[in-house]
Each structure stands twice: as C-alpha cells, then as structure tokens.
Design a protein around this motif. Sequence first.
Motif, PDB file in Angstrom:
ATOM      1  N   ALA A 112     -17.816  21.096  66.157  1.00 30.27           N
ATOM      2  CA  ALA A 112     -16.415  20.639  66.111  1.00 30.27           C
ATOM      3  C   ALA A 112     -15.659  21.061  67.373  1.00 30.27           C
ATOM      4  N   ARG A 113     -16.363  21.158  68.482  1.00 24.62           N
ATOM      5  CA  ARG A 113     -15.685  21.477  69.747  1.00 24.62           C
ATOM      6  C   ARG A 113     -15.494  20.205  70.565  1.00 24.62           C
ATOM      7  N   ILE A 114     -14.428  20.158  71.333  1.00 22.45           N
ATOM      8  CA  ILE A 114     -14.263  19.083  72.297  1.00 22.45           C
ATOM      9  C   ILE A 114     -14.924  19.556  73.582  1.00 22.45           C
ATOM     10  N   LEU A 115     -15.898  18.811  74.045  1.00 22.01           N
ATOM     11  CA  LEU A 115     -16.657  19.229  75.225  1.00 22.01           C
ATOM     12  C   LEU A 115     -16.017  18.713  76.508  1.00 22.01           C
ATOM     13  N   GLY A 133     -20.757  15.925  81.603  1.00 21.91           N
ATOM     14  CA  GLY A 133     -21.146  16.232  82.972  1.00 21.91           C
ATOM     15  C   GLY A 133     -22.012  17.470  83.108  1.00 21.91           C
ATOM     16  N   LEU A 134     -22.086  18.292  82.058  1.00 18.77           N
ATOM     17  CA  LEU A 134     -22.966  19.456  82.085  1.00 18.77           C
ATOM     18  C   LEU A 134     -24.274  19.170  81.375  1.00 18.77           C
ATOM     19  N   GLY A 135     -24.425  17.930  80.904  1.00 15.05           N
ATOM     20  CA  GLY A 135     -25.646  17.562  80.198  1.00 15.05           C
ATOM     21  C   GLY A 135     -25.627  17.930  78.722  1.00 15.05           C
ATOM     22  N   ARG A 136     -24.485  18.385  78.220  1.00 13.54           N
ATOM     23  CA  ARG A 136     -24.406  18.744  76.805  1.00 13.54           C
ATOM     24  C   ARG A 136     -24.264  17.466  75.972  1.00 13.54           C
ATOM     25  N   SER A 137     -24.930  17.413  74.841  1.00 14.15           N
ATOM     26  CA  SER A 137     -24.863  16.169  74.089  1.00 14.15           C
ATOM     27  C   SER A 137     -23.791  16.231  73.013  1.00 14.15           C
ATOM     28  N   TYR A 175     -13.030  13.716  85.278  1.00 18.63           N
ATOM     29  CA  TYR A 175     -13.281  14.264  83.950  1.00 18.63           C
ATOM     30  C   TYR A 175     -13.088  15.767  83.926  1.00 18.63           C
ATOM     31  N   THR A 176     -12.801  16.254  82.732  1.00 17.52           N
ATOM     32  CA  THR A 176     -12.543  17.671  82.513  1.00 17.52           C
ATOM     33  C   THR A 176     -13.586  18.186  81.554  1.00 17.52           C
ATOM     34  N   LEU A 177     -14.229  19.279  81.925  1.00 21.01           N
ATOM     35  CA  LEU A 177     -15.241  19.871  81.058  1.00 21.01           C
ATOM     36  C   LEU A 177     -14.702  21.176  80.487  1.00 21.01           C
ATOM     37  N   MET A 178     -14.682  21.273  79.174  1.00 19.94           N
ATOM     38  CA  MET A 178     -14.283  22.540  78.556  1.00 19.94           C
ATOM     39  C   MET A 178     -15.569  23.357  78.458  1.00 19.94           C
ATOM     40  N   ILE A 179     -15.748  24.286  79.365  1.00 19.01           N
ATOM     41  CA  ILE A 179     -17.036  24.980  79.453  1.00 19.01           C
ATOM     42  C   ILE A 179     -17.156  26.042  78.378  1.00 19.01           C
ATOM     43  N   SER A 180     -16.168  26.910  78.277  1.00 20.99           N
ATOM     44  CA  SER A 180     -16.238  27.925  77.235  1.00 20.99           C
ATOM     45  C   SER A 180     -14.842  28.451  76.952  1.00 20.99           C
ATOM     46  N   ALA A 232     -18.313  10.077  95.909  1.00 23.48           N
ATOM     47  CA  ALA A 232     -18.500  11.522  95.978  1.00 23.48           C
ATOM     48  C   ALA A 232     -17.538  12.144  94.983  1.00 23.48           C
ATOM     49  N   TYR A 233     -17.895  13.310  94.460  1.00 29.44           N
ATOM     50  CA  TYR A 233     -17.034  13.992  93.501  1.00 29.44           C
ATOM     51  C   TYR A 233     -16.737  15.406  93.998  1.00 29.44           C
ATOM     52  N   ALA A 234     -15.518  15.839  93.812  1.00 31.95           N
ATOM     53  CA  ALA A 234     -15.143  17.214  94.128  1.00 31.95           C
ATOM     54  C   ALA A 234     -14.853  17.917  92.811  1.00 31.95           C
ATOM     55  N   SER A 235     -15.318  19.139  92.696  1.00 28.79           N
ATOM     56  CA  SER A 235     -15.054  19.839  91.438  1.00 28.79           C
ATOM     57  C   SER A 235     -14.561  21.249  91.704  1.00 28.79           C
ATOM     58  N   ILE A 236     -13.833  21.756  90.738  1.00 23.11           N
ATOM     59  CA  ILE A 236     -13.326  23.126  90.801  1.00 23.11           C
ATOM     60  C   ILE A 236     -13.403  23.714  89.399  1.00 23.11           C
ATOM     61  N   THR A 237     -13.688  24.996  89.313  1.00 24.38           N
ATOM     62  CA  THR A 237     -13.768  25.650  88.013  1.00 24.38           C
ATOM     63  C   THR A 237     -12.588  26.596  87.872  1.00 24.38           C
ATOM     64  N   TRP A 238     -11.909  26.470  86.754  1.00 18.89           N
ATOM     65  CA  TRP A 238     -10.748  27.307  86.489  1.00 18.89           C
ATOM     66  C   TRP A 238     -11.068  28.276  85.361  1.00 18.89           C
ATOM     67  N   GLU A 239     -10.661  29.516  85.561  1.00 16.28           N
ATOM     68  CA  GLU A 239     -10.727  30.478  84.464  1.00 16.28           C
ATOM     69  C   GLU A 239      -9.309  30.926  84.164  1.00 16.28           C
TER      70      GLU A 239
END
Lengths: 392, 176
Positions: A352-355, A317-321, A375-380, A162-169
């Motif tokens: 040239a972004r790190i996703l 993890g967001l499906g971005r390639s 894993y860490t996702l750099m969303i925006s 199972a995975y737990a996730s949190i979004t930080w702004e």
Amino acid sequence: MKPSRRRSREVTDLMNSLAAHVEDLAEDGYRRRRAADLARITAAGRVPSRADRRVLPVRRRRGPLVMAGVATAAVAAVAAGVLAVPDHGRGAPRVPPRALDARSVLLAGADLAAKQPETAHGAYWYSQIREVERARRPAPGRSNGGSANGRPRSGPYFPFRAYASITWENWDPYRQGTPSRTVDRDIQSRFATPADKAAWQRAGSPSLTDMKPFSADGHADEPYLELGPKGTTMAGLAKLPTTSEGLRKLVVSDRNRRIARLRSLHAQHQELSLTEDILNAGIGVITSPAPPKVRAAAYRMLAAQEGIRGIGPARDGLGRSGVALAVGVVERTTLGGTQRSEEHLIVDPASARILAREYYPIGADGTAAREPSHYTLMISAGWTGRIGVPAG
Amino acid sequence: VHDPDERFTALYDRHYRSVLGYTLLRAGQDAAEDVVSETFLVAWRRLDDLPDLPLPWLLGVARNLLYKQYDSGRRRQALADRIAAATTADDLAGPDVADRIADRTAVRAALDALGERDVEVIVLATWYDLAPRDAARVLGCSAATFAVRLHRARRRLARALAVPPVRTSLVQEGVR
C-alpha cells in the motif's frame, strides 16, 4: 469615521512609522559598521564553510512537481550509462490488460493501510525522494546564478533524450520548532539510449543540468502538510478525518478559500483542477506518517475520484514493480510553452505504498508519450531518532 | 564587475540596510548588527553561489542565524520594543486625540497579539516589495504556503482589530 476604519488606517500608519524608525536605525548601523565589516569580511578566506549549511536558506520540497526550486550551477555531471526509464508493461508483451479496475486497486490499498500497525513516532520523519526530469536547455537570457537557491532550467527540452536526476533527503521534526534538514545529493545525468548519447556528443556535449549538491538546516516552524485552515503539523496528522468524505471536505474548503483569495487579487489566476488538489492532498497524506485509518481514508478519497483509469502492471524508474494508474491530466507552463501531461501513480499493492508519480506528455494528437518527461520516486521513508541519520 | 572585493562591496552597500532593518525586528541593535555581519560573511564565502536576486537569500541566512542564536522570547521582546519606539505620541495632535490614542493602543495590542511570525510575513510582503516566490524563499517555504501564511496573518490582524482586512497597495499576494 467608524472606529474600525480608523483602526485599519492606524495599522498602515503604524507599519509605516515602524518602517521609518527601523530605516533610521539601519542607516545608522550601516554608517558605523561599513568600514570595519568590509575590512574584516574581505580579509577572510573566500572558501565555503561546512558550518554555513546550518544557516543557508532551505528549500521546502516534499511533493513532486517541485523540480522548480532545485539548485542551479554549471555542473556537467554526466555519467555514461543508460537510464532505466519507467516501463509500463513493456517488460512483458504489451497485452492490453483486461481493464484493470483502478478503484479496486485503491480500495485494496485502503484496506491494507487500515490493517497496518500504528507505529510510535520518532524524533524525525525521514524521507528520500528522487526527482528525474528530461534535460532542458537553460532558458534564453538566464545567467546561471549558480545558487543553491537558484531556479531550475525552464528552457525547451534538448532534442536528444537525456535525463537529469537529483536525490533529496528530508528530516522533518515531529516537534514543531525543532530544526529540519534537507540534503540534495547524487546529481546524475543519463541518456535514454546510446543513440541519444551520440546525438548529445554531436551537439557539442552541452551541460545537461545546473543542479549541485546542497544541504541546509531549516527553522521554518511551519505545518508539515498544507491541509486544513491552519495546516497540519506532524502531531496534527493523528487528528485528520478518518473518512474519505471528511478528508475531501477539508480539501474542498481549503481550495475554496484559496480560490476566493487569489481571484480577488489575481484576475487571471490559474487554478489547479479539483482532481489535482485531491490528488496532492491524498498523496501527501498517504506518504506521511499519518495513522493507518487516516491513510486508509486518503486511499478511499482517491478511489472515489472520477476518471481514474487502471493501466496495468508496471515498473518504476528503480525497477520496483507495482500497478500503474492514470490519475489525471496536469498542465505545466514554462518558457517552453504549456505542456499537458497524463499523470500516473505507481502503487505497490503488496505494501500500500506509492512508489512513483510520473508525467507523460500528451502530443498534438491527444495521445500520451510512452516515456515520462518527469517522474518522482519515493525511495524510502520512516522514523529516525536523529537528524542526519536515515531511517533504518 | 569580476573582482570579488568590488562585487562584495556592491552587495553590501546595496543590501546592508535592508537586511539590518529586517534583523532589527528580532534583535537589539548590537546583536542585530552582529547577525548582519555574520550574514555577509557567509555571503562572502558563498559569493559565487549567490542567486541573481540576492536579497531573499541574505534575509534567509539572517533569519536562520537569528533563530539559531536568539530564543523566541528575546525575538518577541525586540519586536515589542521596536513597535513601542515607533509609536511615540508626539504626532498625536488635533481634534480627535482621544480617539487616536485609543486606536493606537488597540493597534499596538493587536500587533503584540499577532506574534513575530505573522508580523514577519506582513513585513516581507510590504516593506521589501518581494514577489511571493522570493518572500517564500526567505522563509524556506513555497510561494503558495507564503500566500496562505500572509492571508492568515492578515486575517488574524483583522480579527484582533475587529475590522475588515486591510487592503493597501502593499498587498502583493498571489502566486507568480
């Protein structure tokens, strides 16, 4: 006695007299205030006020591996549904790609970054990051403080996946001294497969995370990046070296200073590898609002690293390639023991972004797992004029 | 103890003096006491959310209230006043009075030159016996950043005094 020795003793003396003086005043205040304070405060409603968030202690979390430092509270926020686990080339048939050249991916990133237009800064640098980690048991004997400033779980992983996730702004001000804001939201738990969910149910549906939403304004007034002898402020990003060697020198001298200091105090101090330091600094600069030439230098610094290996096309993890690169092996020690993991970066060659930054546990046989434990996702990220308003 | 009133009273009795002591370095007596009252009011409202180790959290709230309500000029003045009050001359006696007065003046000048941020990290590391990780929580930074800031503060102090850095048992640097 030499004046220098005397003065250093004098500092200790002065700090001690300052402490004694302040203790007297504090004791005095305690006696005078106690009755009235207790009466007034406990008569007030015990309901958290939204206004409090402006003064709650704030946590800094920008880089990955900061899952340590996340809120704790007994919340079983379990969404049904199955998580999109990062997939390295599994969408397509797993043809081992012709040894993808990691260096040329990073150098292409440097060229592209260098060509990007220099944008004028806004009032706040906004960044949105999602941390996803495989669910753990609470550490034995740890009460859940339920605190916004509490500790993350550090027990062993549950046997089901199972995975737990949190979004930080984050809103980081351009001008030093302006308040910053952090918002933690969107806490979710997901299962890797329906079978994992069934296993969780058989285990009595234990709570998977202690995190809860949180937000606070900070007045930390500290540099944006810990890079260079005094750190680097937002404005200072423009003055960072524009060559790979220049940046690397800065990282190495920071590192040497830190090692010398910590060694002298902490014989068994465990040091990050130089690779990890360079990686952290490189990623910090690349994901910052530094000028194009500085970001390009950071990409070149990563490209110059030994041991970086191309893996192939991948989705995060967001499906971005993007393209997956294995950039090093990290060790993380928790109560569950020491775990070595292979670290991957997902880079988007088009922007040239790190996703994403991902950690694949290395098993006893020396091979990395197919799924990341964290894993860490750099969303925006981008400039915004107002605190609380995401970058458009 | 499950009764909120009792829990809160225990929290107040245990930590009030520490929080006020810290606050007194940045504000005058009345203002500091008001800030501490407000800090404990926030703690009361968030009683169920307090960490196991509440002192860093309380200090962090008090610090934010101070930053919100008092500009750096007033905070600095408060610190200078405390340092001045703590360095009365009455214990200056004995053979090298002149030397001691000279040193004390130099030390005061050095602390003044240091600024409130540096004094703050030194105080957090020395008076409160906080591990770097917990001290960092007060400032809203990481333990590593705290160690860096503490190191820099000590170095600046040493430079201001033109002496090697002070190593005392109070030193608790490093990352836990």
